[in-house]
Design a protein around this motif. Structure first.
Motif, PDB file in Angstrom:
ATOM      1  N   GLY A   1       1.057  -1.301   0.246  1.00 29.82           N
ATOM      2  CA  GLY A   1      -0.138  -0.027   0.020  1.00 29.82           C
ATOM      3  C   GLY A   1       0.930   0.804  -0.377  1.00 29.82           C
ATOM      4  O   GLY A   1       1.921   1.433   0.810  1.00 29.82           O
ATOM      5  N   ASP A   2       0.313   2.361  -0.333  1.00 32.11           N
ATOM      6  CA  ASP A   2       0.578   3.796  -0.706  1.00 32.11           C
ATOM      7  C   ASP A   2       0.129   4.563   0.616  1.00 32.11           C
ATOM      8  O   ASP A   2       1.202   5.586   0.191  1.00 32.11           O
ATOM      9  N   ARG A   3      -0.172   4.259   1.393  1.00 35.15           N
ATOM     10  CA  ARG A   3      -1.168   5.432   2.823  1.00 35.15           C
ATOM     11  C   ARG A   3       0.563   5.383   3.515  1.00 35.15           C
ATOM     12  O   ARG A   3       0.786   6.915   3.724  1.00 35.15           O
ATOM     13  N   ASN A   4       0.824   4.255   3.936  1.00 27.89           N
ATOM     14  CA  ASN A   4       1.827   4.355   4.623  1.00 27.89           C
ATOM     15  C   ASN A   4       3.622   4.062   4.432  1.00 27.89           C
ATOM     16  O   ASN A   4       4.595   4.033   5.132  1.00 27.89           O
ATOM     17  N   ARG A   5       3.773   4.055   3.544  1.00 28.62           N
ATOM     18  CA  ARG A   5       5.423   3.264   2.398  1.00 28.62           C
ATOM     19  C   ARG A   5       6.052   4.599   2.908  1.00 28.62           C
ATOM     20  O   ARG A   5       7.103   3.887   3.266  1.00 28.62           O
ATOM     21  N   SER A   6       5.331   6.036   2.935  1.00 22.32           N
ATOM     22  CA  SER A   6       7.256   6.486   3.005  1.00 22.32           C
ATOM     23  C   SER A   6       7.283   6.500   4.746  1.00 22.32           C
ATOM     24  O   SER A   6       8.398   6.742   4.996  1.00 22.32           O
ATOM     25  N   LYS A   7       6.249   6.407   5.875  1.00 22.52           N
ATOM     26  CA  LYS A   7       6.607   5.708   6.969  1.00 22.52           C
ATOM     27  C   LYS A   7       7.541   4.280   7.362  1.00 22.52           C
ATOM     28  O   LYS A   7       8.939   4.423   7.915  1.00 22.52           O
TER      29      LYS A   7
ATOM     30  N   ALA B   1      11.905  -0.390   6.318  1.00 23.02           N
ATOM     31  CA  ALA B   1      10.952  -1.414   5.332  1.00 23.02           C
ATOM     32  C   ALA B   1      12.105  -1.287   4.064  1.00 23.02           C
ATOM     33  O   ALA B   1      12.292  -0.216   3.004  1.00 23.02           O
ATOM     34  N   GLN B   2      12.394  -2.198   3.344  1.00 24.99           N
ATOM     35  CA  GLN B   2      13.111  -2.304   1.872  1.00 24.99           C
ATOM     36  C   GLN B   2      12.795  -2.300   1.170  1.00 24.99           C
ATOM     37  O   GLN B   2      13.073  -2.380  -0.430  1.00 24.99           O
ATOM     38  N   ASN B   3      11.422  -3.873   1.068  1.00 27.00           N
ATOM     39  CA  ASN B   3      10.601  -3.553   0.035  1.00 27.00           C
ATOM     40  C   ASN B   3       8.971  -4.083   0.235  1.00 27.00           C
ATOM     41  O   ASN B   3       7.991  -4.716   1.133  1.00 27.00           O
ATOM     42  N   CYS B   4       8.839  -2.361  -0.449  1.00 27.06           N
ATOM     43  CA  CYS B   4       7.536  -2.453  -0.306  1.00 27.06           C
ATOM     44  C   CYS B   4       6.106  -1.811  -1.982  1.00 27.06           C
ATOM     45  O   CYS B   4       7.660  -1.396  -2.876  1.00 27.06           O
ATOM     46  N   PHE B   5       4.977  -2.905  -1.939  1.00 21.33           N
ATOM     47  CA  PHE B   5       4.676  -2.500  -3.255  1.00 21.33           C
ATOM     48  C   PHE B   5       3.588  -1.190  -2.837  1.00 21.33           C
ATOM     49  O   PHE B   5       2.481  -1.744  -2.110  1.00 21.33           O
ATOM     50  N   SER B   6       2.415  -1.232  -4.250  1.00 16.06           N
ATOM     51  CA  SER B   6       1.223  -0.109  -3.720  1.00 16.06           C
ATOM     52  C   SER B   6       0.650  -1.432  -3.628  1.00 16.06           C
ATOM     53  O   SER B   6      -0.033  -0.586  -2.800  1.00 16.06           O
ATOM     54  N   ASP B   7       0.375  -2.412  -4.502  1.00 12.86           N
ATOM     55  CA  ASP B   7      -0.389  -3.512  -3.971  1.00 12.86           C
ATOM     56  C   ASP B   7      -0.064  -4.948  -4.674  1.00 12.86           C
ATOM     57  O   ASP B   7       0.890  -5.393  -4.645  1.00 12.86           O
ATOM     58  N   LEU B   8      -1.340  -5.928  -3.626  1.00 12.87           N
ATOM     59  CA  LEU B   8      -0.768  -7.180  -3.809  1.00 12.87           C
ATOM     60  C   LEU B   8      -0.361  -7.854  -5.256  1.00 12.87           C
ATOM     61  O   LEU B   8       0.865  -8.925  -5.875  1.00 12.87           O
TER      62      LEU B   8
END
Length: 211
Positions: free
Chosen positions: A184-190, A196-203
């Protein structure tokens, strides 16, 4: 290991409103709605914390059953929740290929199951760990691991990955030395600011990165 709200199901705003209304239905008038800053981001803690600060007496665990019933009732006042894009497909993909997975949620069992059912996401109660028995996230995450060992007949796992959308999911994974994937993008920056090294907008995006 999948969190549910905000990770598999697009249910966070609706569910927080349901929690607040359920607390009110139990006679709790002074409610701390700053849920993101709670010591434990779980239904069981939300009830105990607000109950004890209102009534100035020790919380009785039997009240969790009433709270759980109230939550399901409050959820019925909202439209069915929708999946986070790619959730149903990814879970089915893992299931078909016999990849071990489980669910670890701060919600109580019946609301968690209702959200998964509304999104037509496959699950088995045997691999669903909730805050019904563990108030802390570390508690039910460890419970999910033990449930998975029994369900998949494994003595141990070579690697465990926690998939979640909240800073509390990340902190729990860090506390337990478990790998983490942010959704998700809502908390991505935080999430990224906290390691967190691996973040994605959705599944869907997560699956594409894996395969």
């Amino acid at each position: 290991m999948f969190d549910i709200d905000g990770t598999l199901t697009d249910s966070v705003p609706m569910y927080l409103m349901s929690v607040t209304k359920s607390l009110m239905a139990m006679g709790i008038s002074d409610i701390d709605t700053d849920y993101n800053n709670y010591k434990h981001h779980t239904d069981s803690y939300a009830l105990r914390y607000n109950y004890e600060r209102n009534f100035k007496k020790t919380f009785q665990k039997e009240l969790l059953d009433d709270f759980e019933t109230n939550l399901v009732l409050q959820m019925s006042n909202f439209d069915p929740v929708k999946e986070i894009r790619g959730a149903r497909n990814l879970i089915q993909f893992f299931k078909d290929r016999q990849v071990s997975f489980c669910f670890a949620t701060g919600a109580l069992p019946r609301p968690a199951i209702l959200k998964l059912e509304q999104c037509d996401i496959w699950f088995d109660k045997k691999i669903l760990a909730t805050s019904k028995t563990h108030e802390s996230r570390e508690g039910f995450v460890l419970d999910a691991i033990e449930r998975s060992k029994a369900f998949y007949n494994k003595e141990q796992f070579d690697n465990i990955v926690s998939v979640g959308d909240g800073i509390w999911d990340l902190k729990t994974a860090q506390n337990l030395s478990i790998d983490f994937v942010g959704i998700g993008d809502r908390n991505r920056s935080k999430l990224e600011a906290n390691g967190a090294q691996n973040c994605f907008s959705d599944l869907k995006e997560f699956k594409e990165a894996l395969f």
